[in-house]
Every structure is written in structure tokens, then in C-alpha cells.
Motif scaffolding. Structure first.
Motif, PDB file in Angstrom:
ATOM      1  N   ILE A 205       0.834  -1.199   0.000  1.00 42.29           N
ATOM      2  CA  ILE A 205       0.000   0.000   0.000  1.00 42.29           C
ATOM      3  C   ILE A 205       0.867   1.247   0.000  1.00 42.29           C
ATOM      4  O   ILE A 205       1.760   1.396   0.831  1.00 42.29           O
ATOM      5  CB  ILE A 205      -0.929   0.015   1.226  1.00 42.29           C
ATOM      6  N   GLY A 206       0.595   2.139  -0.933  1.00 42.88           N
ATOM      7  CA  GLY A 206       1.280   3.417  -0.998  1.00 42.88           C
ATOM      8  C   GLY A 206       0.278   4.531  -1.188  1.00 42.88           C
ATOM      9  O   GLY A 206      -0.826   4.486  -0.646  1.00 42.88           O
ATOM     10  N   CYS A 207       0.631   5.519  -2.002  1.00 44.39           N
ATOM     11  CA  CYS A 207      -0.294   6.609  -2.292  1.00 44.39           C
ATOM     12  C   CYS A 207      -1.454   6.089  -3.144  1.00 44.39           C
ATOM     13  O   CYS A 207      -1.285   5.169  -3.950  1.00 44.39           O
ATOM     14  CB  CYS A 207       0.426   7.735  -3.014  1.00 44.39           C
ATOM     15  N   GLU A 208      -2.613   6.713  -2.995  1.00 37.05           N
ATOM     16  CA  GLU A 208      -3.812   6.229  -3.679  1.00 37.05           C
ATOM     17  C   GLU A 208      -3.671   6.176  -5.199  1.00 37.05           C
ATOM     18  O   GLU A 208      -4.013   5.159  -5.818  1.00 37.05           O
ATOM     19  CB  GLU A 208      -5.020   7.070  -3.282  1.00 37.05           C
ATOM     20  N   PRO A 209      -3.193   7.242  -5.867  1.00 41.35           N
ATOM     21  CA  PRO A 209      -3.123   7.171  -7.326  1.00 41.35           C
ATOM     22  C   PRO A 209      -2.030   6.245  -7.856  1.00 41.35           C
ATOM     23  O   PRO A 209      -2.016   5.932  -9.050  1.00 41.35           O
ATOM     24  CB  PRO A 209      -2.850   8.619  -7.750  1.00 41.35           C
ATOM     25  N   CYS A 210      -1.155   5.787  -6.981  1.00 46.80           N
ATOM     26  CA  CYS A 210      -0.021   4.961  -7.412  1.00 46.80           C
ATOM     27  C   CYS A 210      -0.117   3.515  -6.941  1.00 46.80           C
ATOM     28  O   CYS A 210       0.858   2.761  -7.060  1.00 46.80           O
ATOM     29  CB  CYS A 210       1.284   5.577  -6.914  1.00 46.80           C
ATOM     30  N   THR A 211      -1.256   3.129  -6.393  1.00 49.28           N
ATOM     31  CA  THR A 211      -1.403   1.779  -5.855  1.00 49.28           C
ATOM     32  C   THR A 211      -2.729   1.186  -6.307  1.00 49.28           C
ATOM     33  O   THR A 211      -3.754   1.860  -6.284  1.00 49.28           O
ATOM     34  CB  THR A 211      -1.387   1.785  -4.310  1.00 49.28           C
ATOM     35  N   ARG A 212      -2.721  -0.060  -6.708  1.00 51.35           N
ATOM     36  CA  ARG A 212      -3.966  -0.730  -7.073  1.00 51.35           C
ATOM     37  C   ARG A 212      -3.922  -2.180  -6.577  1.00 51.35           C
ATOM     38  O   ARG A 212      -2.853  -2.687  -6.206  1.00 51.35           O
ATOM     39  CB  ARG A 212      -4.174  -0.687  -8.579  1.00 51.35           C
TER      40      ARG A 212
END
Length: 256
Positions: A205-212
Motif C-alpha cells: 500500500i502506498g499513495c492512492e493514485p499509485c497503488t492498485r
């Protein structure tokens, strides 16, 4: 066909085996705390870091916890800060990026410019994570990470102790030899708070726009910066020039 996403591993370990993991971790953390005056731990609030948080809190060690609120985190990650503080009765310092640094990135690349190139991605991570980390570690003579060898191809040679030459302090990876099952057995059997996104297919888990979410069978780091090619999925926090201090990774002693 609906994709099948990563799931928290099935646990086969016993309570005694998890106690042994805690005892091993306690020995390592106590050794670090005894040998350094100011130890800091950067927690992402994800699985590995919650193992370390639990051990530090249960042992009441003088290790300062902080987290990097990049401004682009999932809302549930931010809410985890209060949950963890309440659960353990501890304080977690929230470190935020410098507004001028972020504005400079946006002016040059755009708010979501990190999608466009590796250079832009590194610049965003630099402004939102690396520079704040450097500031948070000011005054520390050692810091901890939740890295494991099994997380990525860039970490297969990870040692217990490293010299972070860029920051002129020591760096420790107390979970360097823990397996994925070790981590999840520890969290599950010890009742440690678990980040909600782990139940939705996010092993990392990282930043929202960079994690899926990650599909079943994919590398556990596949959901981080998925639009970039190559095996190196690092943000810059752990790619400073480091030298292994313990070639055999013997954590029974610490070099200073």
C-alpha cells in the motif's frame, strides 16, 4: 471474467511459532534500542510495519514512530493513524511534505504528472516522501524499516543492518528474513490492527493514485506504480547508497 485478487495468506503457524517470531523480533529491537540514542521508525501502517509497531509498543521501547502523510494517501490509511494510536496508547508523529516542494513538482509536471515518466515519478516521491523522510530523521542515529527479502527482487540481498551513507546513520531491517506467512501469522494470531485495503486485494500500500489491487499470482509489488516497466518498484526511501554491515546477517551483534 471477474478478476481474482490477492488474498491474505492462509495461516498454518501455531501460537507457539508466532511467539517465537515475537521473541526473535524482541531480541533484535532491544539490541538496537540499547545501542543507539535516537532510533526512529517510519511506518506506512501496512502489514510489515504493523508487525514492528506491535512489537515496539508491547516492549515499550524508546523508538519514535512517525508516518509520512504525502497528501495523496487513501482516506483509510489516514484513519489508521488514530486507530493505531488508540489501540496501543502510543503517539505517531505525522510528517507532511513542504508545500513549496509539492507546488514546484505540480508546476513542472502537473498534479498527476508521475504517470508520464520515471523521472516525474521520482520527482513526486522526492517531494512527498524522500525530503520529508530526511527531515523526520534529523537527529536520529538509527532508523528502522519494515522491508523483507521476499518483497521484491531489489531486496533479495537485504541485511539486518546497513549503513545509510546518504543520511550518515544506521538503518535496520528487523523483518529482513521474515516470510509473508510469518508476517500474516503474527498479525492474525496476535490481534494486530490490519489495514482495510489488505482485505481488498492490496498486499502493498502506498499513495492512492499509485497503488492498485494485485491479481492472484502476480508479484506482490505489481500494484505499485503499475504503469512503469521493470522490476524495480521503489519510491526512493530505500534506494539511498547503503552498505551491508553484517555480511552473514548475524543480528546477535551490532556494529556502530
Amino acid at each position: 471474467m471477474k478478476p481474482v485478487f490477492w488474498k491474505i495468506p492462509t495461516i498454518h503457524k501455531t501460537d507457539l511459532e508466532v511467539q517465537a517470531l515475537f521473541d526473535k523480533l524482541a531480541e533484535r529491537l532491544n539490541l538496537i534500542a540499547q545501542n543507539y540514542q535516537c532510533v526512529k521508525f517510519a511506518t506506512s501502517l501496512a502489514a510489515e510495519d504493523m508487525v514492528l509497531t506491535d512489537a515496539i509498543a508491547k516492549l515499550a521501547l524508546p523508538i519514535q514512530l512517525f508516518t509520512l502523510n504525502t497528501g495523496r494517501l487513501h482516506a483509510v490509511t489516514v484513519s489508521m493513524i488514530d486507530q493505531v494510536q488508540t489501540h496501543y496508547g502510543i503517539s505517531i508523529q505525522v510528517v507532511e511534505p513542504n508545500e513549496n516542494e509539492v507546488n514546484a513538482f505540480v508546476a513542472r509536471f502537473g498534479m498527476n504528472g508521475f504517470y508520464d515518466s520515471e523521472a516525474a515519478k521520482k520527482a513526486c516521491c522526492g517531494a512527498r516522501k524522500v525530503i520529508p523522510l530526511n527531515q523526520a530523521l534529523n537527529g536520529a542515529d538509527a532508523w528502522l524499516s519494515g522491508q523483507r527479502r521476499g518483497q521484491a527482487v531489489t531486496r533479495t540481498e537485504l541485511a539486518f543492518q546497513e549503513e545509510d551513507t546518504d543520511r550518515a546513520i544506521m538503518k535496520f531491517n528487523p523483518l529482513f528474513d521474515f516470510t509473508e506467512e510469518d508476517v500474516w501469522a503474527y498479525l492474525t494470531l496476535r490481534g494486530v490492527p490490519i489495514h482495510p485495503l489488505h482485505f481488498e486485494g492490496y498486499p502493498s500500500i502506498g499513495c492512492e493514485p499509485c497503488t492498485r489491487p494485485v491479481k492472484e499470482g502476480e508479484d506482490i509489488r505489481a500494484g505499485r506504480w503499475w504503469w512503469l516497466q521493470g522490476d524495480s518498484k521503489e519510491c526512493g526511501l530505500h534506494v539511498a547508497e547503503v552498505t551491508n554491515e553484517l555480511e552473514k546477517n548475524d543480528e546477535s551483534t551490532i556494529t556502530k
